[in-house]
Write a protein that holds these residues in place. Structure first.
Motif, PDB file in Angstrom:
ATOM      1  N   VAL A  29       5.801   5.379  11.173  1.00 21.38           N
ATOM      2  CA  VAL A  29       6.489   3.717  11.697  1.00 21.38           C
ATOM      3  C   VAL A  29       4.595   3.293  12.350  1.00 21.38           C
ATOM      4  O   VAL A  29       4.454   2.761  11.817  1.00 21.38           O
ATOM      5  N   GLN A  30       4.546   3.670  13.967  1.00 21.81           N
ATOM      6  CA  GLN A  30       2.910   3.445  14.775  1.00 21.81           C
ATOM      7  C   GLN A  30       2.161   3.547  13.847  1.00 21.81           C
ATOM      8  O   GLN A  30       1.879   2.562  13.477  1.00 21.81           O
ATOM      9  N   PHE A  31       1.855   4.525  13.072  1.00 27.13           N
ATOM     10  CA  PHE A  31       0.349   5.019  12.106  1.00 27.13           C
ATOM     11  C   PHE A  31       0.410   3.752  11.166  1.00 27.13           C
ATOM     12  O   PHE A  31      -0.553   3.048  10.583  1.00 27.13           O
ATOM     13  N   THR A  32       1.453   3.255  10.419  1.00 25.10           N
ATOM     14  CA  THR A  32       1.479   2.735   9.157  1.00 25.10           C
ATOM     15  C   THR A  32       1.580   0.885   9.461  1.00 25.10           C
ATOM     16  O   THR A  32       0.839   0.103   8.559  1.00 25.10           O
ATOM     17  N   ALA A  33       2.175   1.083  10.952  1.00 24.30           N
ATOM     18  CA  ALA A  33       2.419  -0.478  11.093  1.00 24.30           C
ATOM     19  C   ALA A  33       1.068  -1.345  11.701  1.00 24.30           C
ATOM     20  O   ALA A  33       0.566  -1.718  11.770  1.00 24.30           O
ATOM     21  N   THR A  34       0.049  -0.567  12.354  1.00 22.86           N
ATOM     22  CA  THR A  34      -0.619  -0.018  12.784  1.00 22.86           C
ATOM     23  C   THR A  34      -2.129   0.161  11.860  1.00 22.86           C
ATOM     24  O   THR A  34      -2.639   1.758  12.963  1.00 22.86           O
ATOM     25  N   PRO A  35      -2.949   0.131  11.340  1.00 21.44           N
ATOM     26  CA  PRO A  35      -3.883   1.163  10.482  1.00 21.44           C
ATOM     27  C   PRO A  35      -5.137   1.429  11.080  1.00 21.44           C
ATOM     28  O   PRO A  35      -5.943   2.246  10.952  1.00 21.44           O
ATOM     29  N   TRP A  36      -5.517   0.501  11.820  1.00 24.16           N
ATOM     30  CA  TRP A  36      -6.763   0.992  12.970  1.00 24.16           C
ATOM     31  C   TRP A  36      -6.386   2.178  14.091  1.00 24.16           C
ATOM     32  O   TRP A  36      -7.473   2.677  14.324  1.00 24.16           O
ATOM     33  N   LEU A  37      -5.380   2.436  14.097  1.00 20.41           N
ATOM     34  CA  LEU A  37      -4.994   3.487  14.996  1.00 20.41           C
ATOM     35  C   LEU A  37      -5.252   4.563  14.785  1.00 20.41           C
ATOM     36  O   LEU A  37      -5.795   5.201  15.788  1.00 20.41           O
ATOM     37  N   ALA A  41       0.733  -0.651  -0.267  1.00 16.20           N
ATOM     38  CA  ALA A  41       0.338   0.125  -0.169  1.00 16.20           C
ATOM     39  C   ALA A  41       0.404   1.564   0.113  1.00 16.20           C
ATOM     40  O   ALA A  41       2.032   1.095   0.526  1.00 16.20           O
ATOM     41  N   PRO A  42      -0.017   1.776  -0.492  1.00 16.05           N
ATOM     42  CA  PRO A  42       1.078   3.417  -0.433  1.00 16.05           C
ATOM     43  C   PRO A  42       1.525   4.269   0.637  1.00 16.05           C
ATOM     44  O   PRO A  42       0.418   3.687   1.545  1.00 16.05           O
ATOM     45  N   SER A  43       2.975   4.504   1.138  1.00 12.21           N
ATOM     46  CA  SER A  43       3.519   5.080   2.461  1.00 12.21           C
ATOM     47  C   SER A  43       2.231   6.437   2.267  1.00 12.21           C
ATOM     48  O   SER A  43       2.360   6.996   1.981  1.00 12.21           O
ATOM     49  N   ALA A  44       2.730   6.356   4.062  1.00 11.93           N
ATOM     50  CA  ALA A  44       2.397   7.866   4.400  1.00 11.93           C
ATOM     51  C   ALA A  44       3.403   8.908   3.931  1.00 11.93           C
ATOM     52  O   ALA A  44       4.758   8.465   4.206  1.00 11.93           O
ATOM     53  N   PRO A  45       3.093  10.062   3.529  1.00 14.89           N
ATOM     54  CA  PRO A  45       4.078  10.325   2.684  1.00 14.89           C
ATOM     55  C   PRO A  45       4.944  11.779   3.552  1.00 14.89           C
ATOM     56  O   PRO A  45       4.594  11.795   4.358  1.00 14.89           O
ATOM     57  N   VAL A  46       5.929  12.139   3.696  1.00 12.37           N
ATOM     58  CA  VAL A  46       6.622  13.185   4.443  1.00 12.37           C
ATOM     59  C   VAL A  46       6.768  14.415   3.698  1.00 12.37           C
ATOM     60  O   VAL A  46       6.900  14.208   2.638  1.00 12.37           O
ATOM     61  N   LEU A  47       6.513  15.644   4.050  1.00 14.20           N
ATOM     62  CA  LEU A  47       6.365  16.690   3.640  1.00 14.20           C
ATOM     63  C   LEU A  47       7.321  17.305   4.928  1.00 14.20           C
ATOM     64  O   LEU A  47       6.496  17.750   5.828  1.00 14.20           O
ATOM     65  N   VAL A  48       8.208  18.867   3.717  1.00 12.06           N
ATOM     66  CA  VAL A  48       8.709  19.508   4.857  1.00 12.06           C
ATOM     67  C   VAL A  48       8.606  20.873   4.584  1.00 12.06           C
ATOM     68  O   VAL A  48       8.291  20.534   3.430  1.00 12.06           O
ATOM     69  N   VAL A  49       8.039  21.884   5.435  1.00  9.21           N
ATOM     70  CA  VAL A  49       7.663  22.524   5.170  1.00  9.21           C
ATOM     71  C   VAL A  49       7.697  23.820   6.015  1.00  9.21           C
ATOM     72  O   VAL A  49       8.554  23.877   7.110  1.00  9.21           O
ATOM     73  N   ASP A  50       7.214  24.880   5.862  1.00 13.77           N
ATOM     74  CA  ASP A  50       7.361  26.214   6.709  1.00 13.77           C
ATOM     75  C   ASP A  50       6.858  26.467   8.017  1.00 13.77           C
ATOM     76  O   ASP A  50       5.934  25.473   7.885  1.00 13.77           O
ATOM     77  N   ARG A  51       6.364  27.502   8.509  1.00 14.56           N
ATOM     78  CA  ARG A  51       5.629  27.401   9.116  1.00 14.56           C
ATOM     79  C   ARG A  51       4.158  28.316   9.091  1.00 14.56           C
ATOM     80  O   ARG A  51       2.845  27.687   9.580  1.00 14.56           O
ATOM     81  N   ALA A  52       4.221  28.707   7.742  1.00 19.20           N
ATOM     82  CA  ALA A  52       2.805  28.693   7.272  1.00 19.20           C
ATOM     83  C   ALA A  52       1.942  27.623   6.521  1.00 19.20           C
ATOM     84  O   ALA A  52       0.658  27.427   6.718  1.00 19.20           O
TER      85      ALA A  52
END
Length: 339
Positions: A169-177, A57-68
């Motif tokens: 990892v906690q949430f992708t390993a535990t999809p019901w969380l 399944a597609p994994s949760a993306p990582v976004l590098v953001v500014d404060r806005a």
């Protein structure tokens, strides 16, 4: 009840841009944080033994953001997570004009909170972003803190990513969380009585402003039924934060040469600054957040010490295995019940 667009506008203005960096330096920080997040995934999995529930399944993306960007992401997240509570509290009999004014007032208030937090948060996993959640790393704040602490930037960035990647990892390993936490929000909304909330909440807010007790915004919710739900959520959040702290401290010494110095300086920073900052932290529940790191880490270390990491991972198998707030303080009770 909340003008979220206005909240974003206010939040961005309050947050500011953060430290000054050149474009080249900014691009380098973004690239390094992305690389560190990717590197951290394997380190976290090797240390914990946790893997994605569905590797295809597609994994949760990582976004590098500014404060806005963080303000916008959290306004979207709050709008989703708080929708059940807001719908419960909304006065359907109020005139449209009064509703419009009320929405703007609460929008400004929400914006002030978001703006304050946007200058503090280094990273965050948003479990309510469809379909898989997303990990946010706030680049300006990482740069600001590493400069403030005077620590090695490369080491500090990897250290931050280890903690935040553990949440992913906690949430992708535990999809019901994520669904479980949203269910708790709905249960909280169903139990609320708006009149009692307003009557009881006013007194608690005054007490908090005067510095009496440890009251926060969450403490305004009210009666025993609501507190029971809040206690369950507190148990889960303590587990998540404590587990991430244990992982970053367990993995850190193997890949981060200056990790002990970083931890010592960062712990001092967590205590806050002046009186105004401490008041805001208490009202927003940030003091309680710090307690979650501490208490959750003690729970995780106690279980791992007595039973091992593999046995601890039973906590991720089903909602019934999650520790209660009382079990966070008494790990042996969780071990007896679950293991």
């Amino acid at each position: 009840m909340v003008d979220w667009d206005l909240a974003v506008t206010v939040g961005r203005r309050v947050a500011g841009d953060g430290p000054e960096v050149t474009r080249a330096d900014a691009e380098a920080v973004v690239a390094e944080l992305r690389a560190d997040a990717a590197r951290s995934t394997g380190l976290v999995r090797d240390f914990t033994g946790m893997v994605d529930a569905d590797p295809t399944a597609p994994s949760a993306p990582v976004l590098v953001v500014d404060r806005a960007g963080w303000v916008q992401a959290n306004a979207d997240g709050f709008a989703t997570a708080l929708a059940p509570v807001i719908d419960k509290l909304a006065d359907k009999n109020t005139s449209r004009a009064a509703q419009a004014v009320g929405r703007r007032v609460t929008g400004v208030e929400a914006g002030l909170v978001l703006g304050f937090l946007a200058g503090k948060v280094l990273g965050q996993f948003d479990p309510f972003h469809a379909p898989t959640g997303r990990l946010l790393l706030v680049a300006p704040n990482v740069v600001h803190v590493e400069r403030e602490l005077g620590v090695d930037p490369r080491d500090f960035r990897l250290w931050v990513c280890l903690h935040e990647e553990t949440h992913r990892v906690q949430f992708t390993a535990t999809p019901w969380l994520g669904d479980h936490l949203m269910g708790e929000m709905r249960a909280l909304a169903d139990s609320l009585e708006p009149s009692n909330l307003l009557e009881d909440g006013a007194g608690r807010l005054v007490a908090a402003l005067r510095g009496r007790g440890d009251a926060s915004v969450m403490d305004l919710i009210g009666g025993p039924e609501q507190q029971e739900i809040v206690d369950r959520v507190t148990g889960v959040m303590s587990l998540l934060e404590g587990h991430a702290d244990v992982v970053m401290d367990g993995v850190g010494p193997t890949v981060i040469p200056t990790v002990k110095d970083i931890r010592k300086r960062f712990n001092r920073r967590r205590k806050g600054a002046g009186a105004g900052d401490r008041l805001l932290r208490r009202l927003l529940g940030m003091d309680a957040k710090m307690a979650q790191y501490r208490d959750g880490a003690k729970f995780v270390r106690a279980v791992v010490s007595r039973a091992g990491m593999t046995e601890l991972n039973a906590v991720w198998e089903r909602p019934e295995h999650l520790p209660s707030k009382a079990e966070i303080a008494d790990p042996s009770a969780w071990i007896t019940r679950v293991l």
